[in-house]
Design a protein around this motif. Structure first.
Motif, mmCIF file in Angstrom:
data_model
loop_
_atom_site.group_PDB
_atom_site.id
_atom_site.type_symbol
_atom_site.label_atom_id
_atom_site.label_comp_id
_atom_site.label_asym_id
_atom_site.label_seq_id
_atom_site.Cartn_x
_atom_site.Cartn_y
_atom_site.Cartn_z
ATOM 1 N N TRP A 17 7.092 -13.357 -8.637
ATOM 2 C CA TRP A 17 7.667 -12.027 -8.439
ATOM 3 C C TRP A 17 8.201 -11.895 -7.019
ATOM 4 O O TRP A 17 7.443 -11.901 -6.045
ATOM 5 C CB TRP A 17 6.606 -10.966 -8.727
ATOM 6 C CG TRP A 17 6.098 -11.085 -10.129
ATOM 7 C CD1 TRP A 17 6.812 -10.913 -11.281
ATOM 8 C CD2 TRP A 17 4.775 -11.463 -10.538
ATOM 9 N NE1 TRP A 17 6.020 -11.143 -12.380
ATOM 10 C CE2 TRP A 17 4.758 -11.480 -11.953
ATOM 11 C CE3 TRP A 17 3.612 -11.769 -9.844
ATOM 12 C CZ2 TRP A 17 3.630 -11.805 -12.685
ATOM 13 C CZ3 TRP A 17 2.475 -12.095 -10.581
ATOM 14 C CH2 TRP A 17 2.496 -12.097 -11.979
ATOM 15 N N PHE A 18 9.542 -11.728 -6.915
ATOM 16 C CA PHE A 18 10.186 -11.651 -5.615
ATOM 17 C C PHE A 18 11.076 -10.416 -5.489
ATOM 18 O O PHE A 18 11.981 -10.375 -4.664
ATOM 19 C CB PHE A 18 11.003 -12.925 -5.366
ATOM 20 C CG PHE A 18 10.147 -14.156 -5.231
ATOM 21 C CD1 PHE A 18 9.580 -14.497 -4.023
ATOM 22 C CD2 PHE A 18 9.877 -14.962 -6.345
ATOM 23 C CE1 PHE A 18 8.776 -15.628 -3.892
ATOM 24 C CE2 PHE A 18 9.076 -16.091 -6.226
ATOM 25 C CZ PHE A 18 8.524 -16.427 -4.992
ATOM 26 N N SER A 19 10.793 -9.408 -6.282
ATOM 27 C CA SER A 19 11.564 -8.172 -6.218
ATOM 28 C C SER A 19 11.328 -7.462 -4.896
ATOM 29 O O SER A 19 10.218 -7.460 -4.352
ATOM 30 C CB SER A 19 11.154 -7.250 -7.370
ATOM 31 O OG SER A 19 11.616 -5.932 -7.154
ATOM 32 N N ALA A 20 12.378 -6.794 -4.399
ATOM 33 C CA ALA A 20 12.274 -6.028 -3.159
ATOM 34 C C ALA A 20 11.782 -4.612 -3.406
ATOM 35 O O ALA A 20 11.792 -3.791 -2.501
ATOM 36 C CB ALA A 20 13.613 -6.010 -2.433
ATOM 37 N N GLY A 21 11.360 -4.294 -4.592
ATOM 38 C CA GLY A 21 10.770 -2.983 -4.847
ATOM 39 C C GLY A 21 10.951 -2.548 -6.295
ATOM 40 O O GLY A 21 12.082 -2.424 -6.735
ATOM 41 N N PRO A 22 9.827 -2.317 -7.008
ATOM 42 C CA PRO A 22 8.457 -2.562 -6.573
ATOM 43 C C PRO A 22 8.226 -4.041 -6.261
ATOM 44 O O PRO A 22 8.757 -4.907 -6.948
ATOM 45 C CB PRO A 22 7.608 -2.125 -7.762
ATOM 46 C CG PRO A 22 8.469 -1.197 -8.549
ATOM 47 C CD PRO A 22 9.868 -1.707 -8.350
ATOM 48 N N THR A 23 7.443 -4.284 -5.239
ATOM 49 C CA THR A 23 7.178 -5.650 -4.824
ATOM 50 C C THR A 23 5.942 -6.197 -5.533
ATOM 51 O O THR A 23 5.260 -5.476 -6.260
ATOM 52 C CB THR A 23 6.989 -5.732 -3.307
ATOM 53 O OG1 THR A 23 5.861 -4.933 -2.921
ATOM 54 C CG2 THR A 23 8.222 -5.228 -2.577
ATOM 55 N N ALA A 24 5.671 -7.463 -5.305
ATOM 56 C CA ALA A 24 4.539 -8.115 -5.979
ATOM 57 C C ALA A 24 3.229 -7.389 -5.698
ATOM 58 O O ALA A 24 2.994 -6.910 -4.589
ATOM 59 C CB ALA A 24 4.436 -9.569 -5.510
ATOM 60 N N LYS A 25 2.380 -7.317 -6.708
ATOM 61 C CA LYS A 25 1.035 -6.784 -6.498
ATOM 62 C C LYS A 25 0.263 -7.728 -5.585
ATOM 63 O O LYS A 25 0.626 -8.897 -5.421
ATOM 64 C CB LYS A 25 0.299 -6.637 -7.838
ATOM 65 C CG LYS A 25 1.050 -5.881 -8.916
ATOM 66 C CD LYS A 25 1.346 -4.450 -8.512
ATOM 67 C CE LYS A 25 0.114 -3.574 -8.530
ATOM 68 N NZ LYS A 25 0.453 -2.144 -8.267
ATOM 69 N N ARG A 26 -0.803 -7.238 -5.022
ATOM 70 C CA ARG A 26 -1.598 -8.091 -4.131
ATOM 71 C C ARG A 26 -2.245 -9.219 -4.937
ATOM 72 O O ARG A 26 -2.509 -9.090 -6.145
ATOM 73 C CB ARG A 26 -2.649 -7.253 -3.411
ATOM 74 C CG ARG A 26 -3.620 -6.479 -4.328
ATOM 75 C CD ARG A 26 -4.959 -7.115 -4.352
ATOM 76 N NE ARG A 26 -5.948 -6.335 -5.103
ATOM 77 C CZ ARG A 26 -7.035 -6.834 -5.634
ATOM 78 N NH1 ARG A 26 -7.255 -8.140 -5.567
ATOM 79 N NH2 ARG A 26 -7.889 -6.075 -6.271
ATOM 80 N N PRO A 27 -2.498 -10.371 -4.312
ATOM 81 C CA PRO A 27 -3.140 -11.476 -5.030
ATOM 82 C C PRO A 27 -4.470 -11.032 -5.642
ATOM 83 O O PRO A 27 -5.268 -10.346 -5.001
ATOM 84 C CB PRO A 27 -3.367 -12.527 -3.937
ATOM 85 C CG PRO A 27 -2.317 -12.233 -2.917
ATOM 86 C CD PRO A 27 -2.159 -10.735 -2.927
ATOM 87 N N GLY A 28 -4.682 -11.418 -6.890
ATOM 88 C CA GLY A 28 -5.923 -11.079 -7.576
ATOM 89 C C GLY A 28 -5.958 -9.708 -8.206
ATOM 90 O O GLY A 28 -6.983 -9.310 -8.772
ATOM 91 N N TRP A 29 -4.836 -8.987 -8.156
ATOM 92 C CA TRP A 29 -4.812 -7.623 -8.697
ATOM 93 C C TRP A 29 -5.042 -7.614 -10.196
ATOM 94 O O TRP A 29 -4.589 -8.495 -10.927
ATOM 95 C CB TRP A 29 -3.462 -6.971 -8.397
ATOM 96 C CG TRP A 29 -3.326 -5.587 -8.953
ATOM 97 C CD1 TRP A 29 -3.689 -4.419 -8.352
ATOM 98 C CD2 TRP A 29 -2.785 -5.213 -10.233
ATOM 99 N NE1 TRP A 29 -3.408 -3.342 -9.167
ATOM 100 C CE2 TRP A 29 -2.858 -3.814 -10.330
ATOM 101 C CE3 TRP A 29 -2.253 -5.939 -11.311
ATOM 102 C CZ2 TRP A 29 -2.409 -3.122 -11.449
ATOM 103 C CZ3 TRP A 29 -1.811 -5.247 -12.425
ATOM 104 C CH2 TRP A 29 -1.891 -3.850 -12.487
ATOM 105 N N SER A 30 -5.734 -6.572 -10.658
ATOM 106 C CA SER A 30 -5.942 -6.370 -12.096
ATOM 107 C C SER A 30 -6.023 -4.880 -12.383
ATOM 108 O O SER A 30 -6.714 -4.140 -11.672
ATOM 109 C CB SER A 30 -7.238 -7.054 -12.552
ATOM 110 O OG SER A 30 -7.593 -6.644 -13.851
#
Length: 391
Positions: A17-30
């Protein structure tokens, strides 16, 4: 290099995920990791107000503005936050608008057309900055710190006078939590959840200096200010906003998602760690750009290149020889190839920007994924060049 010599890569980014908005969720997000005990509660319930206030306290802890600066939420993401500042604060003195990409141009148009003011426009072509020495400390100035759509940022805040009379209104939505911000130079700073730390969309944040609060206390514009943008009550600045009270009904789930992102940010080391992660991501992508002959940075000057919304341009004559419509069709093909493989999502530029690539390298992206994405970019480029759609 040709299509026959660029094999399809074997390894994909784990989080493409490299979108400039919404951007990637934080690592490990659930989603399952977010609390739901306040779902369905009233927005004015004490427990809900306290949860919103907790989010502001965490934002302050991670972002680290001065203790006498006030933080508050606004509707409408960063756009709502900027507009609230424009509608509620401008008009007391002359105003300048620094516009070097899509959103700066939007603020310029709004100040002129909707507020009926006569702003001085400081503009520059895509990939460049205006002459910031023209900023007048006696005037209010509206500017993006980081141009999400052009890949350009201001290099520092040295051009802002310490003894200024006007306010600085800074759209920092793609710089907050990723680039150092000189708080003493900034009176109104805005950002949104969905860019800053990969939060959900719809809520913006304003960070107000004492000078900005004083403007709200003393100045009443002669235009009606819509309720969604109103930061004042009958006495001046509405202090309740700085305590977590919402202007309108916000999503409790969105706030919980924001708190989750802030807890992660605090846990990895705060603002210094977030900036370091961003810098590492940018460095990885920049190293690839430097060794790749068909792509280059949209901004020519390294000191003004964004480290978050990295905007790139094609320099290969097989693409630059196409007209604008042909280049846009090429980007569409490029994007389809990558997303069809599930390798890199949302790498296209803003619709008003020159044709090219844009990859978000902010703090929620993993450097290993940036590195893993680059062979896929090479494969997609040569495959798209060879396709009959641009022959």
């Amino acid at each position: 290099m040709n299509a026959q010599t660029v094999a399809k890569p074997l390894v994909k980014p784990a989080r493409p995920w490299f979108s400039a908005g919404p951007t990637a969720k934080r690592p490990g997000w659930s989603l399952a990791g977010l609390p739901d005990d306040l779902m369905g509660r009233g927005i004015r319930a004490p427990e809900v107000v306290e949860r919103f206030a907790h989010g502001l306290r965490l934002t302050r802890e991670v972002l680290a503005p001065p203790a006498d600066y006030v933080l508050l939420y606004t509707p409408g993401s960063d756009t709502g936050a900027v507009e609230a500042a424009l509608w509620g604060m401008l008009g007391e003195r002359p105003v300048q608008v620094v516009a070097y990409e899509n959103f700066g141009l939007t603020w310029l148009a709004d100040v002129k057309t909707h507020l009926g003011l006569e702003p001085e426009a400081l503009t520059a072509p895509w990939g460049e900055l205006p002459d910031l020495s023209r900023v007048d400390p006696k005037k209010d100035v509206v500017f993006p710190w980081n141009g999400t759509t052009s890949g350009v940022r201001v290099p520092d805040g040295d051009w802002i006078a310490d003894d200024r009379e006007g306010l600085t209104i800074c759209d920092a939505t793609s710089a907050a939590f990723a680039q150092p911000l000189p708080w003493a130079k900034l009176d109104v700073t805005t950002f949104s959840f969905q860019k800053a730390l990969g939060g959900e969309a719809g809520i913006g944040v304003m960070v107000l200096s004492p000078r900005a609060v004083a403007r709200l206390d003393a100045y009443r514009p002669d235009r009606p200010v819509p309720k969604l943008l109103r930061l004042t009550d009958g006495k001046g600045f509405d202090r309740a906003l700085g305590e977590g009270v919402a202007i309108n009904t916000f999503s409790v789930l969105t706030i919980e998602d924001w708190i989750d992102a802030l807890d992660w940010a605090r846990g990895i080391g705060g603002i210094e760690a977030l900036i370091a992660r961003t810098d590492a991501n940018y460095a990885a992508l920049a190293a690839w750009v430097e060794r790749t002959d068909w792509i280059d940075f949209l901004p020519a000057r390294p000191e003004i290149r964004s480290t978050t919304s990295v905007c790139l341009k094609f320099v290969d004559p097989r693409v630059t020889g196409l007209d604008e419509a042909g280049q846009k069709a090429f980007v569409k093909r490029f994007k389809a190839l990558l997303e069809g493989e599930g390798a890199v999502y949302d790498m296209e530029p803003h619709r008003n920007a020159p044709p090219g690539l844009r990859l978000w390298c902010g703090c929620t992206v993993e450097t290993a994924d940036v590195i893993a994405a680059t062979p896929w970019l090479e494969w997609a480029f040569e495959t798209a060049v060879a396709s009959s759609e641009i022959s």
